[in-house]
Design a protein around this motif. Sequence first.
Motif, short mmCIF file in Angstrom:
data_model
loop_
_atom_site.label_atom_id
_atom_site.label_comp_id
_atom_site.label_asym_id
_atom_site.label_seq_id
_atom_site.Cartn_x
_atom_site.Cartn_y
_atom_site.Cartn_z
N SER A 78 66.45 74.13 34.59
CA SER A 78 66.19 75.60 34.87
C SER A 78 65.97 75.83 36.54
N THR A 79 64.93 76.71 36.73
CA THR A 79 64.65 76.69 38.14
C THR A 79 63.86 75.49 38.84
N ILE A 80 64.17 75.14 39.97
CA ILE A 80 63.27 74.23 40.79
C ILE A 80 61.76 74.69 41.11
N ASN A 81 61.02 73.79 40.66
CA ASN A 81 59.56 73.89 40.87
C ASN A 81 59.24 73.45 42.32
N PRO A 82 58.70 74.39 43.05
CA PRO A 82 58.45 74.28 44.57
C PRO A 82 57.27 73.34 44.77
N ASN A 83 56.49 73.28 43.75
CA ASN A 83 55.21 72.06 43.86
C ASN A 83 55.71 70.74 43.56
N MET A 84 56.81 70.26 43.22
CA MET A 84 57.27 68.87 42.81
C MET A 84 56.70 68.17 43.91
N PRO A 85 56.55 68.52 45.46
CA PRO A 85 55.94 67.24 46.17
C PRO A 85 54.54 67.06 45.74
N LEU A 86 53.98 68.08 45.44
CA LEU A 86 52.31 68.01 45.07
C LEU A 86 52.30 67.09 43.59
N ARG A 87 53.24 67.41 42.88
CA ARG A 87 53.09 66.65 41.50
C ARG A 87 53.63 65.31 41.77
N CYS A 88 54.54 64.81 42.54
CA CYS A 88 55.21 63.63 42.96
C CYS A 88 53.91 62.82 43.82
N LEU A 89 53.13 63.66 44.46
CA LEU A 89 51.87 63.17 45.39
C LEU A 89 51.04 62.22 44.10
N GLU A 90 50.67 63.17 43.11
CA GLU A 90 49.69 62.91 42.04
C GLU A 90 50.57 61.54 41.20
N TYR A 91 51.87 61.61 41.09
CA TYR A 91 52.50 60.66 40.28
C TYR A 91 52.33 59.37 41.02
N ILE A 92 52.64 59.28 42.16
CA ILE A 92 52.93 58.07 42.98
C ILE A 92 51.40 57.50 42.98
N SER A 93 50.37 58.22 42.98
CA SER A 93 49.01 57.77 43.15
C SER A 93 48.56 57.14 41.97
N ARG A 94 49.12 57.50 40.81
CA ARG A 94 48.69 56.86 39.66
C ARG A 94 49.62 55.76 39.44
N LEU A 95 50.72 55.65 40.02
CA LEU A 95 51.51 54.42 39.94
C LEU A 95 51.21 53.06 40.69
N TYR A 122 69.21 68.63 39.87
CA TYR A 122 69.43 70.05 39.14
C TYR A 122 70.49 70.25 38.78
N ASN A 123 70.69 70.60 37.80
CA ASN A 123 71.93 71.19 37.00
C ASN A 123 71.71 72.65 36.15
N GLY A 124 70.90 73.30 36.84
CA GLY A 124 70.62 74.67 36.29
C GLY A 124 71.83 75.52 36.45
N GLU A 125 71.88 76.83 35.69
CA GLU A 125 72.74 77.81 36.01
C GLU A 125 72.54 78.70 36.98
N VAL A 126 71.54 78.66 37.82
CA VAL A 126 71.32 79.54 39.03
C VAL A 126 71.76 78.80 40.05
N SER A 127 72.31 79.50 41.08
CA SER A 127 72.91 79.08 42.29
C SER A 127 72.04 78.19 43.05
N TYR A 128 72.36 76.80 43.71
CA TYR A 128 71.07 76.20 44.49
C TYR A 128 72.12 75.28 45.27
N PRO A 129 71.49 74.90 46.61
CA PRO A 129 72.24 74.11 47.49
C PRO A 129 72.60 72.80 47.10
N SER A 130 73.63 72.25 47.59
CA SER A 130 73.93 70.85 47.36
C SER A 130 72.99 69.79 47.38
N ASP A 131 72.32 69.80 48.55
CA ASP A 131 71.15 68.82 48.94
C ASP A 131 70.14 69.82 49.41
N LYS A 132 68.68 69.62 48.88
CA LYS A 132 67.59 70.23 49.74
C LYS A 132 66.54 69.13 49.78
N THR A 133 65.66 69.16 50.49
CA THR A 133 64.34 68.53 50.62
C THR A 133 63.35 69.33 51.05
#
Length: 308
Positions: A78-95, A122-133
């Motif tokens: 679906s749509t990209i969650n802009p909070n993924m960096p924060l969620r990944c921070l939590e993820y890597i801390s636990r790892l 990302y493979n949603g149906e809403v237009s999104y760039p090829s690569d984005k950081t």
Amino acid sequence: MSTANRKYKDSVFVDLFAEDERAKENFLSLYNALHGTSLTVVEQLKNIRLDQVLYMTFYNDVSYLIDNKIIVLAEHQSTINPNMPLRCLEYISRLYEKLFESKEKYSRKLLHIPIPEFYVFYNGEVSYPSDKTLKLSEAFIEKAEKPNLELTVKVININQQNRHPVLENCKTMYEYTVFVETVRRWKKEDPQNGFQKAVEECIQNNILREYLKRKTKEVINMLLAEYDYDTDIAVQRAEERETAFAEGIEQGIEQGIEQGIEQGMERGIEQGSYRNKLETAKLMKEAHCETDFIMQMTKLTKEEIEAL
């Protein structure tokens, strides 16, 4: 409809790259495609996945320790969650907590830790760039030229029409993308039997053939769980928006009485309510909810929903 009492299993994406008997081979192919390497020894891979961190009720993450790196993968349909960096921070801390004992962190000897890398496909149906950081620093209240803490997540659009190089270099990812598009098409054409027909078509066209023949029933069950989850999320968002809007109306009424602008306020409430319903319907359509269900939830007409 609430997810509180539901327990979702893995998505097809996670099963392919983390849990299936050939998951390590699939992941290694994807790793090579991302890094331009040609590693072949699957025994070097260590699955260190954490459940229910990137997604609260749905297992949709893949984590491996390989070549002195921690590779974390996630999928968004679906749509990209802009909070993924924060969620990944939590993820890597636990790892890191999982990989190293607490006493090691207090040693006088420098503790060498693997480098983390984060990818969202990302493979949603809403237009999104090829690569984005996506960057953690973008969420900071005060911007800094050189923030003391940074975490980046690479988002890769794997839709077929995007022709991202990773699809050319990883056969499994390419076939998975075709599979997702086939599932979506059949789900719209035949909501009752679409998953079964999508699996049958992919097997016939040699798309994930061996995997789908071996795990047809499991895959269909995973698809049912995935789409139920998306529907639940859409409904939760609708309920949250309605609650927030009701609170806004209450505040608006109080302000309107104080300011003596009842007429303008009523017009604004009416327009805002309609926009809210349209936005809710759009979210539910993206989650592949049935039109009748959307009509029931939003009170919009079939024509209004189909026009979105």
